[in-house]
Design a protein around this motif. Sequence first.
Motif, PDB file in Angstrom:
ATOM      1  N   SER A   1       0.803  -1.222   0.000  1.00 41.71           N
ATOM      2  CA  SER A   1       0.000   0.000   0.000  1.00 41.71           C
ATOM      3  C   SER A   1       0.839   1.277   0.000  1.00 41.71           C
ATOM      4  O   SER A   1       0.282   2.366   0.113  1.00 41.71           O
ATOM      5  N   LEU A   2       2.146   1.147  -0.131  1.00 41.00           N
ATOM      6  CA  LEU A   2       2.998   2.342  -0.161  1.00 41.00           C
ATOM      7  C   LEU A   2       2.572   3.274  -1.290  1.00 41.00           C
ATOM      8  O   LEU A   2       2.048   2.827  -2.314  1.00 41.00           O
ATOM      9  N   GLU A   3       2.845   4.558  -1.146  1.00 42.74           N
ATOM     10  CA  GLU A   3       2.474   5.522  -2.185  1.00 42.74           C
ATOM     11  C   GLU A   3       3.166   5.226  -3.509  1.00 42.74           C
ATOM     12  O   GLU A   3       2.663   5.594  -4.559  1.00 42.74           O
ATOM     13  N   SER A   4       4.280   4.538  -3.460  1.00 48.08           N
ATOM     14  CA  SER A   4       5.024   4.207  -4.679  1.00 48.08           C
ATOM     15  C   SER A   4       4.404   3.035  -5.442  1.00 48.08           C
ATOM     16  O   SER A   4       4.785   2.774  -6.580  1.00 48.08           O
ATOM     17  N   SER A   5       3.462   2.363  -4.842  1.00 48.00           N
ATOM     18  CA  SER A   5       2.789   1.231  -5.483  1.00 48.00           C
ATOM     19  C   SER A   5       1.449   1.694  -6.047  1.00 48.00           C
ATOM     20  O   SER A   5       0.644   2.290  -5.332  1.00 48.00           O
ATOM     21  N   ALA A   6       1.210   1.405  -7.315  1.00 46.34           N
ATOM     22  CA  ALA A   6      -0.069   1.767  -7.935  1.00 46.34           C
ATOM     23  C   ALA A   6      -1.205   0.954  -7.330  1.00 46.34           C
ATOM     24  O   ALA A   6      -2.309   1.449  -7.143  1.00 46.34           O
TER      25      ALA A   6
ATOM     26  N   ALA B   1       2.265  -3.489  -7.901  1.00 51.14           N
ATOM     27  CA  ALA B   1       2.519  -2.904  -9.220  1.00 51.14           C
ATOM     28  C   ALA B   1       3.124  -1.520  -9.011  1.00 51.14           C
ATOM     29  O   ALA B   1       2.537  -0.667  -8.343  1.00 51.14           O
ATOM     30  N   ILE B   2       4.308  -1.321  -9.580  1.00 53.02           N
ATOM     31  CA  ILE B   2       5.063  -0.083  -9.410  1.00 53.02           C
ATOM     32  C   ILE B   2       5.058   0.658 -10.747  1.00 53.02           C
ATOM     33  O   ILE B   2       5.471   0.087 -11.761  1.00 53.02           O
ATOM     34  N   PRO B   3       4.625   1.925 -10.775  1.00 47.89           N
ATOM     35  CA  PRO B   3       4.417   2.614 -12.052  1.00 47.89           C
ATOM     36  C   PRO B   3       5.668   2.882 -12.894  1.00 47.89           C
ATOM     37  O   PRO B   3       5.591   2.848 -14.119  1.00 47.89           O
ATOM     38  N   ASP B   4       6.813   3.162 -12.246  1.00 51.33           N
ATOM     39  CA  ASP B   4       7.993   3.540 -13.028  1.00 51.33           C
ATOM     40  C   ASP B   4       9.253   3.351 -12.188  1.00 51.33           C
ATOM     41  O   ASP B   4       9.179   2.958 -11.020  1.00 51.33           O
TER      42      ASP B   4
ATOM     43  N   ARG C   1      11.829   4.418  -4.762  1.00 52.02           N
ATOM     44  CA  ARG C   1      11.193   4.789  -3.493  1.00 52.02           C
ATOM     45  C   ARG C   1      10.662   3.549  -2.779  1.00 52.02           C
ATOM     46  O   ARG C   1      10.825   3.411  -1.564  1.00 52.02           O
ATOM     47  N   TYR C   2      10.042   2.657  -3.513  1.00 49.78           N
ATOM     48  CA  TYR C   2       9.489   1.421  -2.968  1.00 49.78           C
ATOM     49  C   TYR C   2      10.600   0.568  -2.343  1.00 49.78           C
ATOM     50  O   TYR C   2      10.469   0.073  -1.224  1.00 49.78           O
ATOM     51  N   THR C   3      11.703   0.404  -3.048  1.00 48.76           N
ATOM     52  CA  THR C   3      12.811  -0.441  -2.590  1.00 48.76           C
ATOM     53  C   THR C   3      13.390   0.049  -1.268  1.00 48.76           C
ATOM     54  O   THR C   3      13.702  -0.761  -0.393  1.00 48.76           O
ATOM     55  N   TRP C   4      13.542   1.368  -1.128  1.00 49.41           N
ATOM     56  CA  TRP C   4      14.226   1.931   0.030  1.00 49.41           C
ATOM     57  C   TRP C   4      13.274   2.496   1.086  1.00 49.41           C
ATOM     58  O   TRP C   4      13.728   3.044   2.090  1.00 49.41           O
ATOM     59  N   ASP C   5      11.994   2.359   0.897  1.00 51.67           N
ATOM     60  CA  ASP C   5      11.037   2.891   1.864  1.00 51.67           C
ATOM     61  C   ASP C   5      11.236   2.202   3.215  1.00 51.67           C
ATOM     62  O   ASP C   5      11.331   0.968   3.283  1.00 51.67           O
TER      63      ASP C   5
END
Length: 128
Positions: free
Chosen positions: A31-36, A58-61, A67-71
């Motif tokens: 649910s991170l903001e980096s995940s669509a 699902a990660i947009p770009d 951001r997702y990897t290092w959150d």
Amino acid sequence: MFVNLLRFRFKDGVSDEEQAEVLAAMRRTASLESSAFGVVGADLGDPAEGFTHAYLSAIPDLEAFRRYTWDPVHLAGDELILGKLAKMSAVRFADDDPAISQAMYAEVAAKQEKFPAWSQEVARLFGE
């Protein structure tokens, strides 16, 4: 768009409470903001394959993937989750430029270098 689908099974002896805690941590990461979008739940595949649950994000770009990897939520989830799993498999794909996978795997390599214990635990789960 980059899609990461993980199928997994918990280790024997992991309590229902611990499983709920792991699934909640996965839902926070999905649910991170980096995940669509993301989904966590029961694996409906062939039980003979040995998986009981699945995680999808699902990660947009590429920037969102970084951001997702290092959150911090993702990193904290890794610490909680990995030691409770017995087995994992992955399906990963992207609908964008094929070169994006090289950049994404470079980001993963940087994470492996920074967190060698994480890297070893992931390798164990994938049977590498």
